[in-house]
Design a protein around this motif. Structure first.
Motif, PDB file in Angstrom:
ATOM      1  N   GLY A 134      19.540  46.432 -37.408  1.00 10.09           N
ATOM      2  CA  GLY A 134      21.102  45.764 -38.330  1.00 10.09           C
ATOM      3  C   GLY A 134      21.357  47.745 -37.888  1.00 10.09           C
ATOM      4  O   GLY A 134      22.871  47.817 -37.262  1.00 10.09           O
ATOM      5  N   VAL A 135      20.690  48.896 -38.159  1.00  7.53           N
ATOM      6  CA  VAL A 135      21.436  49.811 -37.853  1.00  7.53           C
ATOM      7  C   VAL A 135      22.040  50.724 -36.429  1.00  7.53           C
ATOM      8  O   VAL A 135      22.471  51.491 -36.223  1.00  7.53           O
ATOM      9  CB  VAL A 135      21.298  51.329 -38.503  1.00  7.53           C
ATOM     10  N   VAL A 136      21.468  49.542 -36.236  1.00  7.76           N
ATOM     11  CA  VAL A 136      21.832  50.501 -33.721  1.00  7.76           C
ATOM     12  C   VAL A 136      23.049  50.154 -33.462  1.00  7.76           C
ATOM     13  O   VAL A 136      23.598  50.144 -32.940  1.00  7.76           O
ATOM     14  CB  VAL A 136      19.888  49.676 -33.539  1.00  7.76           C
ATOM     15  N   ILE A 137      22.724  47.864 -33.947  1.00  7.48           N
ATOM     16  CA  ILE A 137      24.109  47.312 -33.318  1.00  7.48           C
ATOM     17  C   ILE A 137      24.901  47.030 -34.083  1.00  7.48           C
ATOM     18  O   ILE A 137      26.114  46.914 -34.072  1.00  7.48           O
ATOM     19  CB  ILE A 137      23.266  45.810 -33.249  1.00  7.48           C
ATOM     20  N   GLY A 138      25.027  47.713 -36.022  1.00 11.68           N
ATOM     21  CA  GLY A 138      26.095  47.099 -36.579  1.00 11.68           C
ATOM     22  C   GLY A 138      26.821  48.629 -36.554  1.00 11.68           C
ATOM     23  O   GLY A 138      26.396  50.001 -36.554  1.00 11.68           O
ATOM     24  N   ASP A 139      28.237  48.687 -37.688  1.00 12.10           N
ATOM     25  CA  ASP A 139      28.053  49.811 -38.547  1.00 12.10           C
ATOM     26  C   ASP A 139      27.776  50.490 -39.178  1.00 12.10           C
ATOM     27  O   ASP A 139      26.674  49.181 -40.140  1.00 12.10           O
ATOM     28  CB  ASP A 139      29.731  49.667 -39.504  1.00 12.10           C
ATOM     29  N   VAL A 140      26.715  51.185 -39.548  1.00 16.65           N
ATOM     30  CA  VAL A 140      25.733  51.775 -40.366  1.00 16.65           C
ATOM     31  C   VAL A 140      25.615  51.906 -41.399  1.00 16.65           C
ATOM     32  O   VAL A 140      25.369  51.377 -42.262  1.00 16.65           O
ATOM     33  CB  VAL A 140      25.472  53.549 -39.679  1.00 16.65           C
ATOM     34  N   VAL A 141      27.065  51.969 -42.347  1.00 16.56           N
ATOM     35  CA  VAL A 141      27.129  52.163 -43.287  1.00 16.56           C
ATOM     36  C   VAL A 141      27.088  51.231 -43.662  1.00 16.56           C
ATOM     37  O   VAL A 141      26.469  50.670 -44.775  1.00 16.56           O
ATOM     38  CB  VAL A 141      28.430  52.915 -44.365  1.00 16.56           C
ATOM     39  N   ARG A 142      27.903  50.015 -43.840  1.00 22.46           N
ATOM     40  CA  ARG A 142      27.986  49.125 -43.897  1.00 22.46           C
ATOM     41  C   ARG A 142      26.602  47.397 -43.674  1.00 22.46           C
ATOM     42  O   ARG A 142      26.590  47.620 -45.246  1.00 22.46           O
ATOM     43  CB  ARG A 142      28.832  47.963 -42.835  1.00 22.46           C
ATOM     44  N   VAL A 143      25.999  48.361 -43.136  1.00 21.45           N
ATOM     45  CA  VAL A 143      24.202  47.789 -42.834  1.00 21.45           C
ATOM     46  C   VAL A 143      23.648  48.716 -44.031  1.00 21.45           C
ATOM     47  O   VAL A 143      23.415  47.528 -45.067  1.00 21.45           O
ATOM     48  CB  VAL A 143      24.090  47.856 -41.510  1.00 21.45           C
ATOM     49  N   VAL A 144      23.525  49.415 -43.988  1.00 25.84           N
ATOM     50  CA  VAL A 144      23.042  50.059 -45.773  1.00 25.84           C
ATOM     51  C   VAL A 144      22.962  50.021 -46.816  1.00 25.84           C
ATOM     52  O   VAL A 144      22.592  49.197 -47.583  1.00 25.84           O
ATOM     53  CB  VAL A 144      23.175  51.459 -45.246  1.00 25.84           C
ATOM     54  N   LEU A 145      24.803  49.462 -46.840  1.00 27.40           N
ATOM     55  CA  LEU A 145      25.237  49.041 -48.347  1.00 27.40           C
ATOM     56  C   LEU A 145      25.014  47.918 -48.196  1.00 27.40           C
ATOM     57  O   LEU A 145      24.427  47.736 -49.515  1.00 27.40           O
ATOM     58  CB  LEU A 145      27.094  48.417 -48.056  1.00 27.40           C
ATOM     59  N   SER A 201      29.226  39.756 -38.404  1.00 24.47           N
ATOM     60  CA  SER A 201      28.393  40.430 -37.340  1.00 24.47           C
ATOM     61  C   SER A 201      26.816  40.138 -37.578  1.00 24.47           C
ATOM     62  O   SER A 201      27.040  40.579 -38.406  1.00 24.47           O
ATOM     63  CB  SER A 201      28.587  41.794 -37.030  1.00 24.47           C
ATOM     64  N   LEU A 202      26.550  40.468 -36.754  1.00 23.32           N
ATOM     65  CA  LEU A 202      24.596  40.154 -36.262  1.00 23.32           C
ATOM     66  C   LEU A 202      24.517  41.260 -37.053  1.00 23.32           C
ATOM     67  O   LEU A 202      23.611  41.542 -37.511  1.00 23.32           O
ATOM     68  CB  LEU A 202      24.033  40.312 -34.738  1.00 23.32           C
ATOM     69  N   GLY A 203      25.295  42.429 -36.904  1.00 25.79           N
ATOM     70  CA  GLY A 203      24.392  43.583 -37.898  1.00 25.79           C
ATOM     71  C   GLY A 203      24.754  43.647 -39.729  1.00 25.79           C
ATOM     72  O   GLY A 203      24.109  43.821 -40.387  1.00 25.79           O
ATOM     73  N   ASP A 204      25.778  43.213 -39.935  1.00 25.14           N
ATOM     74  CA  ASP A 204      26.294  43.010 -41.203  1.00 25.14           C
ATOM     75  C   ASP A 204      24.576  41.388 -41.620  1.00 25.14           C
ATOM     76  O   ASP A 204      24.381  41.827 -42.604  1.00 25.14           O
ATOM     77  CB  ASP A 204      27.148  41.949 -41.129  1.00 25.14           C
ATOM     78  N   TRP A 205      24.646  40.578 -40.700  1.00 25.62           N
ATOM     79  CA  TRP A 205      23.526  39.268 -41.386  1.00 25.62           C
ATOM     80  C   TRP A 205      22.745  40.119 -41.347  1.00 25.62           C
ATOM     81  O   TRP A 205      21.348  39.540 -42.880  1.00 25.62           O
ATOM     82  CB  TRP A 205      23.543  37.970 -40.309  1.00 25.62           C
ATOM     83  N   LEU A 206      22.168  40.942 -40.039  1.00 27.03           N
ATOM     84  CA  LEU A 206      20.355  41.689 -40.666  1.00 27.03           C
ATOM     85  C   LEU A 206      20.695  43.200 -41.686  1.00 27.03           C
ATOM     86  O   LEU A 206      19.672  42.873 -42.281  1.00 27.03           O
ATOM     87  CB  LEU A 206      20.445  42.561 -39.335  1.00 27.03           C
TER      88      LEU A 206
END
Length: 319
Positions: A104-115, A171-176
């Protein structure tokens, strides 16, 4: 360290003994180091992805070594793992957590994924009710409400157009990020449920899961996607894989040192600095798009996590 809390249980298990009467500066610094490694791990993962190593393969390679070390050090742990369906569920939860977060942190917005990953108070409360049959009290309900409100703000579309749009992962990053937080909560609950199991058996289950699940998923994806396939890499990428392996192992040792010497609620609070490290590093390197909306939603999510970490029940257990 006990995993008897809503947030920030380790991605690798900590030593299961009571806090020692030592100064807190060293243990806190150790936990800060762990949070720093995980909060900035997105950068080496993205570096390796740019050099042809998918983050799922990176995760698998990093944790194969840790699994081998534990199996060689405590051979009986392998027998425990093979003979326990509950430990296999822990294996799947830990493996999915690492696969989802690192991808997730590779393909998505890092902060959104972590939050979104730190929506754990929501999932922990629900899973504790289903698996451990714990009562849902008013304080837990408040934490869930705060976290969900924060998630809704983070996920609310900035432009809804003519119609109404639900605050849903886009996005997939959000879902991950969401999936990783859910399976991390399941990981925590299973650690509590299987507290009687030897620490090395639980450790092997978590490390083996972090190697097997990402590796199997990468293998399946590689069938149809040549870009996921594992191939020879240059010296720079090989050195980064080695550095990341050492970093993750060192961070987990630091976690076990710090968490074994501090109350669980304080460990949870310190480890929330992972959000801070991820936010600062991604903002400086252009991996996140900050906005007032993201900040407001993130503040509610972090508040819910802090309330979970510092609840009276946690402090009572820590004493």
């Amino acid at each position: 360290m006990s995993a008897d809390r809503d947030v920030a249980a380790p991605r690798a298990p900590a030593a299961p003994f009571a806090p020692a009467p030592v100064q807190r500066a060293g243990p806190v610094l150790a936990l800060l180091f762990n949070a720093f490694v995980w909060g900035t791990s997105w950068w080496p993962l993205r570096f390796l992805e740019a050099h042809g190593v998918h983050p799922l393969w990176t995760t698998a390679i990093v944790f194969v070594l840790a699994s081998a070390v534990i199996a060689a050090w405590r051979p009986a742990a392998l027998g425990r793992l093979l003979g326990s369906r509950a430990l296999w569920l822990l294996l799947l939860a830990a493996g999915t957590t690492n696969a989802a977060f690192n991808w997730g942190v590779v393909i998505g917005d890092v902060v959104r994924v972590v939050l979104l990953f730190y929506l754990m108070p929501v999932w922990s409360v629900l899973l504790a009710r289903l698996v451990l049959h714990e009562r849902l009290d008013a304080a837990a309900a408040l934490r869930v409400a705060l976290a969900l409100a924060g998630a809704a703000i983070v996920l609310w579309p900035e432009q809804t157009g003519a119609g109404f749009a639900l605050p849903w992962p886009r996005s997939l990053g959000d879902w991950l990020g969401v999936l990783g937080g859910f399976t991390f909560a399941l990981n925590n609950v299973m650690l509590r449920r299987e507290a009687a199991q030897p620490a090395e058996a639980r450790a092997l289950a978590m490390f083996a899961g972090a190697a097997l699940v990402p590796g199997l998923l990468a293998g399946l994806l590689a069938i149809d996607d040549p870009s996921v396939r594992l191939h020879a890499v240059g010296a720079d990428a090989a050195a980064m894989v080695l550095a990341l392996t050492v970093g993750f192992l060192a961070s987990n040792l630091a976690l076990q040192y710090g968490a074994a010497r501090l109350p669980a609620y304080l460990t949870a609070v310190v480890m929330l600095t992972e959000v801070l490290f991820a936010s600062i590093s991604s903002a400086l390197l252009g991996a996140s798009a900050w906005s007032l909306q993201l900040g407001a939603g993130g503040a509610l999510i972090v508040l819910a996590a802090l309330l979970a970490a510092t609840s009276p029940a946690q402090e009572a257990q820590a004493g």
